[in-house]
Design a protein around this motif. Sequence first.
Motif, PDB file in Angstrom:
ATOM      1  N   ARG A  18      87.060   9.700 103.159  1.00  0.00           N
ATOM      2  CA  ARG A  18      86.543  10.405 101.985  1.00  0.00           C
ATOM      3  C   ARG A  18      85.494   9.570 101.274  1.00  0.00           C
ATOM      4  NH1 ARG A  18      91.175  11.938  98.121  1.00  0.00           N
ATOM      5  NH2 ARG A  18      89.337  12.692  97.019  1.00  0.00           N
ATOM      6  N   LEU A  19      85.751   8.260 101.207  1.00  0.00           N
ATOM      7  CA  LEU A  19      84.799   7.380 100.560  1.00  0.00           C
ATOM      8  C   LEU A  19      83.497   7.295 101.336  1.00  0.00           C
ATOM      9  CD1 LEU A  19      84.637   5.529  98.086  1.00  0.00           C
ATOM     10  CD2 LEU A  19      85.346   3.642  99.561  1.00  0.00           C
ATOM     11  N   ALA A  20      83.571   7.398 102.682  1.00  0.00           N
ATOM     12  CA  ALA A  20      82.369   7.329 103.505  1.00  0.00           C
ATOM     13  C   ALA A  20      81.483   8.546 103.288  1.00  0.00           C
ATOM     14  CB  ALA A  20      82.755   7.228 104.982  1.00  0.00           C
ATOM     15  N   LYS A  21      82.094   9.712 102.999  1.00  0.00           N
ATOM     16  CA  LYS A  21      81.293  10.916 102.766  1.00  0.00           C
ATOM     17  C   LYS A  21      80.470  10.782 101.487  1.00  0.00           C
ATOM     18  CE  LYS A  21      84.662  13.903 105.077  1.00  0.00           C
ATOM     19  NZ  LYS A  21      85.573  15.052 104.919  1.00  0.00           N
ATOM     20  N   VAL A  22      80.996  10.023 100.552  1.00  0.00           N
ATOM     21  CA  VAL A  22      80.272   9.888  99.298  1.00  0.00           C
ATOM     22  C   VAL A  22      79.159   8.863  99.415  1.00  0.00           C
ATOM     23  CG1 VAL A  22      80.545   9.405  96.852  1.00  0.00           C
ATOM     24  CG2 VAL A  22      82.375  10.536  98.102  1.00  0.00           C
ATOM     25  N   GLY A  23      79.341   7.828 100.259  1.00  0.00           N
ATOM     26  CA  GLY A  23      78.317   6.816 100.430  1.00  0.00           C
ATOM     27  C   GLY A  23      78.447   5.748  99.372  1.00  0.00           C
ATOM     28  N   THR A  24      77.343   5.364  98.816  1.00  0.00           N
ATOM     29  CA  THR A  24      77.314   4.260  97.856  1.00  0.00           C
ATOM     30  C   THR A  24      77.129   4.750  96.445  1.00  0.00           C
ATOM     31  OG1 THR A  24      74.961   4.060  98.250  1.00  0.00           O
ATOM     32  CG2 THR A  24      76.403   2.639  99.551  1.00  0.00           C
ATOM     33  N   GLU A  25      77.637   5.920  96.100  1.00  0.00           N
ATOM     34  CA  GLU A  25      77.505   6.445  94.759  1.00  0.00           C
ATOM     35  C   GLU A  25      78.658   6.018  93.854  1.00  0.00           C
ATOM     36  OE1 GLU A  25      77.107  10.599  95.020  1.00  0.00           O
ATOM     37  OE2 GLU A  25      75.195  10.568  96.071  1.00  0.00           O
ATOM     38  N   ALA A  26      79.399   4.992  94.281  1.00  0.00           N
ATOM     39  CA  ALA A  26      80.515   4.528  93.450  1.00  0.00           C
ATOM     40  C   ALA A  26      79.995   3.887  92.192  1.00  0.00           C
ATOM     41  CB  ALA A  26      81.372   3.527  94.237  1.00  0.00           C
ATOM     42  N   SER A  27      80.755   4.026  91.157  1.00  0.00           N
ATOM     43  CA  SER A  27      80.369   3.443  89.873  1.00  0.00           C
ATOM     44  C   SER A  27      81.236   2.248  89.580  1.00  0.00           C
ATOM     45  CB  SER A  27      80.513   4.475  88.764  1.00  0.00           C
ATOM     46  OG  SER A  27      81.851   4.875  88.646  1.00  0.00           O
ATOM     47  N   LEU A  28      80.672   1.306  88.823  1.00  0.00           N
ATOM     48  CA  LEU A  28      81.402   0.098  88.482  1.00  0.00           C
ATOM     49  C   LEU A  28      82.503   0.404  87.488  1.00  0.00           C
ATOM     50  CD1 LEU A  28      78.615  -2.563  88.139  1.00  0.00           C
ATOM     51  CD2 LEU A  28      80.180  -2.201  90.022  1.00  0.00           C
ATOM     52  N   ALA A  29      83.531  -0.431  87.545  1.00  0.00           N
ATOM     53  CA  ALA A  29      84.667  -0.243  86.628  1.00  0.00           C
ATOM     54  C   ALA A  29      84.265  -0.588  85.224  1.00  0.00           C
ATOM     55  CB  ALA A  29      85.837  -1.112  87.077  1.00  0.00           C
ATOM     56  N   LYS A  30      84.717   0.201  84.301  1.00  0.00           N
ATOM     57  CA  LYS A  30      84.513  -0.082  82.891  1.00  0.00           C
ATOM     58  C   LYS A  30      85.867  -0.079  82.204  1.00  0.00           C
ATOM     59  CE  LYS A  30      79.794   0.913  81.941  1.00  0.00           C
ATOM     60  NZ  LYS A  30      78.914   1.178  80.823  1.00  0.00           N
ATOM     61  N   ALA A  31      86.117  -1.115  81.429  1.00  0.00           N
ATOM     62  CA  ALA A  31      87.428  -1.272  80.814  1.00  0.00           C
ATOM     63  C   ALA A  31      87.417  -0.716  79.410  1.00  0.00           C
ATOM     64  CB  ALA A  31      87.825  -2.749  80.779  1.00  0.00           C
ATOM     65  N   SER A  32      88.438   0.038  79.087  1.00  0.00           N
ATOM     66  CA  SER A  32      88.614   0.493  77.714  1.00  0.00           C
ATOM     67  C   SER A  32      89.398  -0.567  76.969  1.00  0.00           C
ATOM     68  CB  SER A  32      89.362   1.822  77.690  1.00  0.00           C
ATOM     69  OG  SER A  32      89.603   2.222  76.373  1.00  0.00           O
ATOM     70  N   THR A  33      88.799  -1.140  75.944  1.00  0.00           N
ATOM     71  CA  THR A  33      89.403  -2.255  75.217  1.00  0.00           C
ATOM     72  C   THR A  33      89.773  -1.853  73.805  1.00  0.00           C
ATOM     73  OG1 THR A  33      87.186  -2.970  74.661  1.00  0.00           O
ATOM     74  CG2 THR A  33      88.215  -4.018  76.552  1.00  0.00           C
ATOM     75  N   MET A  89      68.283   2.565  94.881  1.00  0.00           N
ATOM     76  CA  MET A  89      67.607   2.650  96.176  1.00  0.00           C
ATOM     77  C   MET A  89      67.458   4.103  96.613  1.00  0.00           C
ATOM     78  SD  MET A  89      69.012  -0.358  98.603  1.00  0.00           S
ATOM     79  CE  MET A  89      68.450  -2.043  98.398  1.00  0.00           C
ATOM     80  N   PRO A  90      66.458   4.392  97.432  1.00  0.00           N
ATOM     81  CA  PRO A  90      66.363   5.744  98.013  1.00  0.00           C
ATOM     82  C   PRO A  90      67.577   6.045  98.877  1.00  0.00           C
ATOM     83  CG  PRO A  90      64.309   4.545  98.262  1.00  0.00           C
ATOM     84  CD  PRO A  90      65.312   3.544  97.784  1.00  0.00           C
ATOM     85  N   GLU A  91      67.882   7.311  98.977  1.00  0.00           N
ATOM     86  CA  GLU A  91      69.058   7.717  99.747  1.00  0.00           C
ATOM     87  C   GLU A  91      68.933   7.325 101.210  1.00  0.00           C
ATOM     88  OE1 GLU A  91      71.816   8.907  98.661  1.00  0.00           O
ATOM     89  OE2 GLU A  91      71.193   9.015  96.559  1.00  0.00           O
ATOM     90  N   SER A  92      67.719   7.294 101.731  1.00  0.00           N
ATOM     91  CA  SER A  92      67.534   6.972 103.146  1.00  0.00           C
ATOM     92  C   SER A  92      67.838   5.515 103.458  1.00  0.00           C
ATOM     93  CB  SER A  92      66.103   7.296 103.573  1.00  0.00           C
ATOM     94  OG  SER A  92      65.180   6.565 102.771  1.00  0.00           O
TER      95      SER A  92
END
Length: 486
Positions: A61-76, A439-442
């Motif tokens: 499932r993660l491979a289908k999304v590619g590199t569109e993951a977002s960095l973790a942000k902590a609620s403080t 980066m470009p998607e390609s």
Amino acid sequence: MAKTIHRQDNIQEEGTPMVNNNNSKWISSRFRIGSSTPDLPAFGEINPNAPDENPFEFGQRLAKVGTEASLAKASTCDGSLYNGIQRTDESRKSFRPNAIRKMRRRAVFKNGDCNILQSRISKRRLRYLQDIFTTLVDSQWRWTLTIFAIGFVGSWLLFALIWWLIAFTHGDLEDAHLPNSQADSEWTPCVLNIHGFTSCFLFSIETQHTIGYGVRTTTEECPEAVFIMCLQSIAGMIIQAFMVGIVFAKMTRPKLRTQTLQFSKNSVICQRDGQLCLMFRVGDMRKSHIIGASIRAQLIRSKKTKEGEILNNFQTELSVNADGCDGNLFFIWPMTIVHKIDVQSPFYQLSAGDLLQERFEIVVILEGTIESTGQTTQARSSYLASEVLWGHRFEPVVSYNKDRQGYEVNYSKFDNTLSVDTPLCSGSDLAEFYRTRDMPESDKQPVSTDQQSFILKSPPKLMNQMRIVDVEEEPNETKPFPTDYL
């Protein structure tokens, strides 16, 4: 509700797989699926109530999304990072088990005093006596006043003894030559109205401080008495000038001006213009300003050299600025000093998890000229790793007061901070994420779907004039080196 992907204790090398051996749904990474911030979009949200998912299926499932993951942000919102990092699994209360911090001893206290104890100094007393003026200025008031009293009383007694010896050798203390019998015997003493040592002591005080009651005076009978009177007058002026200078120096010390220069209780780390920044606040509570104020910051921590030498208190200069300017401040209201965590920063590889185990001290130094006296002053403070709040920023304290027609500074909010969403990763990981996102998607490389692991890699760097050779293409025959150009 988004599911957080947490980081393991062992940091993997870049490009190496991070294996999930316990078939759990936790993935060791600094990325998280889901984000509430508009600049870091969410993807592939997972239902926390769903049954445990196979890591291989999740990797697909993660491979289908590619590199569109977002960095973790902590609620403080509940406090600093040291109060516990929030996780989606409520059964886990701390970031890592048995993570108990030990408070590091300070080199500089919060009030600016240096925690330095000097011992085994050769000829220490002699060295301090050679610079007696500085010794008295640096000493406490009770010791200074005690030395003042001893100096005055000692000088009075010393010259009183000299006056008594002059009167005794001249015969003024004999019964026939006392003041009551001097008219009958026509005796001229060295000093009039001297009956004994007490009279000599009173005359010594009157001479040294030029009181001049008019009862006891010197005569022309004894030249040595005239000389001692001049000598005591000069010595008394020198002693008084020395004492007045010490009192003035102690009362106008630039160190006392630092009591109205205030540093924030904590420093914070948050994002500013998309970049992680270490920030602290400094303010001046007096109406008279500090002229030519400049701010510096030093990082003190251990360092190991290439030769294996351990430098326990290695100092590193931190580049700081305020409101886009350099270290020179226009210091009219409290200012937030910013250190950008970039490639040149020693905190570039430091993440929120690493901060829990780091041991360092940040010493901040404010220097400037006092407007009223023209003396140079220096204010100091320090921040330990436990006093750095990750995911916070300072609350504004300057506002315009329409009733008083001026800018009002509310110092009751000087140490207050606001919790903000901040990535838990290091500055280097954050820069790599933004580089990959823009980066470009390609050019983006998908995530590996290996059953044993999955990798989130950055695209390889392209090299100019790169030749792609088919594996089935047979290599050319080896040709001799051309000798035509020799």
